[in-house]
Write a protein that holds these residues in place. Sequence first.
Motif, PDB file in Angstrom:
ATOM      1  N   LEU A 108       0.830  -1.203   0.000  1.00 15.22           N
ATOM      2  CA  LEU A 108       0.000   0.000   0.000  1.00 15.22           C
ATOM      3  C   LEU A 108       0.862   1.249   0.000  1.00 15.22           C
ATOM      4  CD1 LEU A 108      -2.704   1.509   0.239  1.00 15.22           C
ATOM      5  CD2 LEU A 108      -2.522   1.221   2.729  1.00 15.22           C
ATOM      6  N   VAL A 109       1.892   1.286   0.841  1.00 13.91           N
ATOM      7  CA  VAL A 109       2.765   2.452   0.915  1.00 13.91           C
ATOM      8  C   VAL A 109       3.485   2.676  -0.409  1.00 13.91           C
ATOM      9  CG1 VAL A 109       4.868   3.368   1.974  1.00 13.91           C
ATOM     10  CG2 VAL A 109       3.075   2.395   3.400  1.00 13.91           C
ATOM     11  N   VAL A 110       3.960   1.612  -1.018  1.00 15.05           N
ATOM     12  CA  VAL A 110       4.645   1.724  -2.307  1.00 15.05           C
ATOM     13  C   VAL A 110       3.701   2.305  -3.359  1.00 15.05           C
ATOM     14  CG1 VAL A 110       5.638   0.410  -4.229  1.00 15.05           C
ATOM     15  CG2 VAL A 110       6.305  -0.101  -1.884  1.00 15.05           C
ATOM     16  N   ARG A 111       2.464   1.826  -3.366  1.00 12.55           N
ATOM     17  CA  ARG A 111       1.495   2.319  -4.351  1.00 12.55           C
ATOM     18  C   ARG A 111       1.131   3.780  -4.091  1.00 12.55           C
ATOM     19  NH1 ARG A 111      -1.767  -1.409  -7.431  1.00 12.55           N
ATOM     20  NH2 ARG A 111      -0.996  -3.535  -7.233  1.00 12.55           N
ATOM     21  N   VAL A 112       0.993   4.144  -2.833  1.00 12.73           N
ATOM     22  CA  VAL A 112       0.672   5.537  -2.499  1.00 12.73           C
ATOM     23  C   VAL A 112       1.800   6.459  -2.938  1.00 12.73           C
ATOM     24  CG1 VAL A 112       0.355   7.172  -0.597  1.00 12.73           C
ATOM     25  CG2 VAL A 112      -0.918   5.024  -0.617  1.00 12.73           C
ATOM     26  N   LYS A 113       3.037   6.064  -2.679  1.00  9.20           N
ATOM     27  CA  LYS A 113       4.175   6.886  -3.091  1.00  9.20           C
ATOM     28  C   LYS A 113       4.231   7.037  -4.611  1.00  9.20           C
ATOM     29  CE  LYS A 113       7.176   6.012   0.890  1.00  9.20           C
ATOM     30  NZ  LYS A 113       8.440   5.397   1.371  1.00  9.20           N
ATOM     31  N   ALA A 114       3.953   5.956  -5.321  1.00  6.19           N
ATOM     32  CA  ALA A 114       3.935   6.023  -6.790  1.00  6.19           C
ATOM     33  C   ALA A 114       2.816   6.943  -7.263  1.00  6.19           C
ATOM     34  CB  ALA A 114       3.754   4.625  -7.377  1.00  6.19           C
ATOM     35  N   LEU A 115       1.692   6.871  -6.575  1.00  9.41           N
ATOM     36  CA  LEU A 115       0.544   7.715  -6.915  1.00  9.41           C
ATOM     37  C   LEU A 115       0.901   9.182  -6.740  1.00  9.41           C
ATOM     38  CD1 LEU A 115      -2.391   6.852  -7.711  1.00  9.41           C
ATOM     39  CD2 LEU A 115      -3.031   7.310  -5.346  1.00  9.41           C
ATOM     40  N   LEU A 116       1.577   9.486  -5.666  1.00  5.83           N
ATOM     41  CA  LEU A 116       1.961  10.870  -5.395  1.00  5.83           C
ATOM     42  C   LEU A 116       2.991  11.385  -6.391  1.00  5.83           C
ATOM     43  CD1 LEU A 116       2.141  10.650  -1.506  1.00  5.83           C
ATOM     44  CD2 LEU A 116       0.444  11.893  -2.858  1.00  5.83           C
ATOM     45  N   ARG A 117       3.898  10.510  -6.800  1.00  7.97           N
ATOM     46  CA  ARG A 117       4.883  10.921  -7.818  1.00  7.97           C
ATOM     47  C   ARG A 117       4.197  11.254  -9.130  1.00  7.97           C
ATOM     48  NH1 ARG A 117       8.081   6.701  -5.587  1.00  7.97           N
ATOM     49  NH2 ARG A 117       7.425   5.280  -7.234  1.00  7.97           N
ATOM     50  N   ARG A 118       3.243  10.414  -9.527  1.00  7.99           N
ATOM     51  CA  ARG A 118       2.504  10.684 -10.767  1.00  7.99           C
ATOM     52  C   ARG A 118       1.680  11.944 -10.631  1.00  7.99           C
ATOM     53  NH1 ARG A 118       1.459   5.008 -10.566  1.00  7.99           N
ATOM     54  NH2 ARG A 118      -0.727   5.377 -10.034  1.00  7.99           N
ATOM     55  N   GLY A 119       1.121  12.155  -9.441  1.00  3.93           N
ATOM     56  CA  GLY A 119       0.310  13.340  -9.208  1.00  3.93           C
ATOM     57  C   GLY A 119       1.106  14.611  -9.340  1.00  3.93           C
ATOM     58  N   LYS A 120       2.380  14.572  -8.862  1.00  5.77           N
ATOM     59  CA  LYS A 120       3.231  15.753  -8.984  1.00  5.77           C
ATOM     60  C   LYS A 120       3.510  16.089 -10.434  1.00  5.77           C
ATOM     61  CE  LYS A 120       5.656  15.383  -4.574  1.00  5.77           C
ATOM     62  NZ  LYS A 120       6.956  15.135  -3.912  1.00  5.77           N
TER      63      LYS A 120
END
Length: 224
Positions: A108-120
């Motif tokens: 979950l943490v890995v996916r959230v971090k990836a999500l935030l990178r894409r969001g930026k």
Amino acid sequence: MLLLLAEDEAAMAEAVTAYLQYNQFQVDWVDNGIDALHQAQTGAYDALILDIMMPGLDGISVLKKLRAEDNPVPILLLTAKGEIRDKVEGFEAGADDYLPKPFALEELVVRVKALLRRGKVLHAAKLQVENLMLDKEACTLQVGQETCPLSRREYQLMEYLMRSPGLYFSADTLLDRVWGMDVEAEQGTVWVHISYLRKKLEKLGARVEIRSKRGIGYALEKKP
């Protein structure tokens, strides 16, 4: 980074919240879809984690309403459902990622971090309210051709207010969201930074101002 977790299973929510906080995320938790929609509409979240099966409104309905309002916040769906049709429905509604239960908290943490990178990458480099523009890369406020540099805290505070214009935040909320784990920060610190920002807005000729209401907090609002 501030996350909104919408999960109606209390034990699951407590475990997820604790693990996300351990990984340096700030987390707001709601246990139903109605509160999730309201929080997402009025809060300045970096990403949402929505369970599909929730009372009030299901996660897909919350997702659809936010996308219909052109809300670009990254959204990860959590669900016990694993069928292809559920994944398709979620992605077609505008989800950015999908994680079926049960899942490992590490994933979950890995996916959230990836999500935030894409969001930026997807977020605009500039944020604008009325004639006031916040340049994220240059860390400046701008009105027309006039610019004014910001300190790191001024930038973070201004960004938080500009992401939710008209919404009042208490000094304690701003301390939590902007200063986070800085234990030496206090309410007077917020007032000092607000004072600096007000002077810069006035100097630039911005059509917005930071207003305060006693006992309520601060908000960025259009000048009368």
